[in-house]
Enzyme design. Structure first.
Site, mmCIF file in Angstrom:
data_model
loop_
_atom_site.group_PDB
_atom_site.id
_atom_site.type_symbol
_atom_site.label_atom_id
_atom_site.label_comp_id
_atom_site.label_asym_id
_atom_site.label_seq_id
_atom_site.Cartn_x
_atom_site.Cartn_y
_atom_site.Cartn_z
ATOM 1 N N HIS A 236 -12.029 -13.443 21.588
ATOM 2 C CA HIS A 236 -12.405 -14.809 21.229
ATOM 3 C C HIS A 236 -13.894 -14.995 21.466
ATOM 4 O O HIS A 236 -14.477 -14.373 22.359
ATOM 5 C CB HIS A 236 -11.652 -15.837 22.085
ATOM 6 N N CYS B 219 -0.532 -12.568 20.621
ATOM 7 C CA CYS B 219 -1.468 -12.502 21.747
ATOM 8 C C CYS B 219 -1.059 -11.498 22.820
ATOM 9 O O CYS B 219 -1.772 -11.305 23.800
ATOM 10 C CB CYS B 219 -1.671 -13.885 22.361
ATOM 11 N N HIS C 183 -6.983 -8.742 21.929
ATOM 12 C CA HIS C 183 -7.723 -9.454 20.890
ATOM 13 C C HIS C 183 -8.862 -10.214 21.559
ATOM 14 O O HIS C 183 -8.883 -10.380 22.769
ATOM 15 C CB HIS C 183 -6.802 -10.406 20.122
ATOM 16 N N GLU D 97 -11.223 -21.762 23.055
ATOM 17 C CA GLU D 97 -10.830 -20.410 22.675
ATOM 18 C C GLU D 97 -11.102 -20.198 21.182
ATOM 19 O O GLU D 97 -11.484 -19.112 20.761
ATOM 20 C CB GLU D 97 -9.349 -20.223 22.984
ATOM 21 N N HIS E 14 -18.249 -9.835 26.860
ATOM 22 C CA HIS E 14 -17.946 -8.497 26.340
ATOM 23 C C HIS E 14 -17.096 -7.672 27.319
ATOM 24 O O HIS E 14 -17.266 -6.466 27.446
ATOM 25 C CB HIS E 14 -19.230 -7.763 25.937
ATOM 26 N N HIS F 185 -8.772 -10.225 25.616
ATOM 27 C CA HIS F 185 -7.686 -10.295 26.599
ATOM 28 C C HIS F 185 -6.377 -9.952 25.921
ATOM 29 O O HIS F 185 -6.311 -9.801 24.699
ATOM 30 C CB HIS F 185 -7.636 -11.672 27.286
#
Length: 149
Positions: A31, A25, A29, A136, A75, A16
């Protein structure tokens, strides 16, 4: 009969970006998310029911969460559709990427609210969604509790 809470954990990989954010952020990137889903209800008391003694079959809960959350988010790249990221989303889609557009800033806090709404809508009337915990990272998470909402 007593009410019982059961919990099942799910994992998925999602990328996201937070449009307008003042830190790292803002960049795309990813998680390795962990989602704990807790439902509450009374165990089935009917001895002729093959699921006697269960609040919900863990397999049935898995089907709901997998369909509503994991299969959608795993994904994928999650972006807010109300930002200039929409151009990036269009470009990524054209090259075959799995892009999920949402109507909110895709923070863990907002994602857990979205997931709660999706899951609760699929539970039988005998069950309630009690809580969600969306990790996260190993040390950062957002929680949603029905009692708070």
């Amino acid at each position: 009969m007593a009410k019982i809470r059961i919990t099942k954990q799910f994992t998925f990989e999602t990328a996201h970006a937070l449009y307008g954010y003042d830190g790292k952020c803002k960049n795309i990137h990813g998680h390795s998310y962990k989602l704990d889903v807790t439902v509450i209800g009374q165990p089935i008391a009917d001895t002729s029911n093959v699921k006697c003694g269960m609040v919900i079959d863990f397999g049935d809960l898995k089907k709901i969460v997998k369909t509503e959350v994991v299969d959608v988010m795993d994904h994928a790249i999650v972006l807010n559709q109300h930002t200039p990221h929409i151009q990036l989303a269009d470009d990524l889609k054209k090259t075959g990427h799995n892009v999920v557009l949402v109507d909110y800033q895709p923070t863990s806090e907002n994602m857990v609210i979205d997931f709660a709404n999706r899951i609760q809508s699929k539970l039988s009337s005998e069950l309630s969604l009690h809580s969600l915990k969306l990790r996260e990272t190993e040390t950062a998470f957002a929680e949603w509790y029905a009692s708070d909402n």
